[in-house]
Design a protein around this motif. Structure first.
Motif, mmCIF file in Angstrom:
data_model
loop_
_atom_site.group_PDB
_atom_site.id
_atom_site.type_symbol
_atom_site.label_atom_id
_atom_site.label_comp_id
_atom_site.label_asym_id
_atom_site.label_seq_id
_atom_site.Cartn_x
_atom_site.Cartn_y
_atom_site.Cartn_z
ATOM 1 N N THR A 24 75.503 48.368 44.360
ATOM 2 C CA THR A 24 75.068 47.949 45.692
ATOM 3 C C THR A 24 74.607 49.154 46.505
ATOM 4 O O THR A 24 73.629 49.064 47.245
ATOM 5 N N ILE A 25 75.285 50.287 46.361
ATOM 6 C CA ILE A 25 74.869 51.505 47.067
ATOM 7 C C ILE A 25 73.528 51.996 46.531
ATOM 8 O O ILE A 25 72.646 52.407 47.290
ATOM 9 N N ARG A 26 73.348 51.939 45.233
ATOM 10 C CA ARG A 26 72.064 52.365 44.652
ATOM 11 C C ARG A 26 70.933 51.474 45.133
ATOM 12 O O ARG A 26 69.857 51.957 45.465
ATOM 13 N N ASN A 27 71.179 50.159 45.226
ATOM 14 C CA ASN A 27 70.146 49.253 45.721
ATOM 15 C C ASN A 27 69.843 49.493 47.190
ATOM 16 O O ASN A 27 68.699 49.365 47.621
ATOM 17 N N LEU A 28 70.859 49.820 47.978
ATOM 18 C CA LEU A 28 70.620 50.174 49.377
ATOM 19 C C LEU A 28 69.736 51.412 49.452
ATOM 20 O O LEU A 28 68.795 51.468 50.254
ATOM 21 N N PHE A 29 70.004 52.399 48.621
ATOM 22 C CA PHE A 29 69.175 53.600 48.568
ATOM 23 C C PHE A 29 67.730 53.256 48.222
ATOM 24 O O PHE A 29 66.792 53.725 48.881
ATOM 25 N N TYR A 30 67.515 52.410 47.199
ATOM 26 C CA TYR A 30 66.157 52.008 46.820
ATOM 27 C C TYR A 30 65.462 51.266 47.954
ATOM 28 O O TYR A 30 64.276 51.468 48.214
ATOM 29 N N ALA A 72 74.474 38.188 41.214
ATOM 30 C CA ALA A 72 74.079 38.868 42.447
ATOM 31 C C ALA A 72 72.894 39.805 42.229
ATOM 32 O O ALA A 72 72.184 40.128 43.164
ATOM 33 N N MET A 73 72.660 40.233 41.001
ATOM 34 C CA MET A 73 71.609 41.194 40.713
ATOM 35 C C MET A 73 70.869 40.751 39.460
ATOM 36 O O MET A 73 71.460 40.169 38.560
ATOM 37 N N CYS A 74 69.576 41.017 39.435
ATOM 38 C CA CYS A 74 68.798 40.648 38.258
ATOM 39 C C CYS A 74 67.642 41.627 38.096
ATOM 40 O O CYS A 74 67.389 42.447 38.964
#
Length: 94
Positions: A24-30, A72-74
């Motif tokens: 989730t943190i990596r996706n926030l960064f992206y 939650a992620m795909c």
């Protein structure tokens, strides 16, 4: 930050644990990198055929983010052209 990120997958995947929190943190960064710096989401381009099939097989067999953050992620596959061999853009961990 952790509570807000975990609200989407509460009681359905591992976002509340360190196993899922890192994704989730990596996706926030992206997302912030895309929004404020105009950088694209991590992706690869493939032909619509054997290249894509091989990558899908490899990705689903080795991706820890899709395993930890199920429901939650795909990964996202966008067909950009059907001309000739076809073209596909493959986005990671959406």
């Amino acid at each position: 930050l952790g509570t807000n990120a975990h609200s989407i997958d509460f009681l359905s995947s591992s976002g509340g644990l360190v196993h899922g929190f890192r994704y989730t943190i990596r996706n926030l960064f992206y997302h912030l990198r895309r929004k404020f710096h105009g950088m694209p989401w991590p992706h690869k381009n493939f032909t619509l055929g054997e290249d894509l099939r091989e990558h899908l097989s490899y990705r689903y067999g080795t991706s820890s983010s899709l395993y930890q953050m199920f429901s939650a992620m795909c990964d996202l596959v966008v067909i950009t052209s059907r001309e000739g061999a076809g073209a596909v853009t493959y986005y990671y961990d959406v």
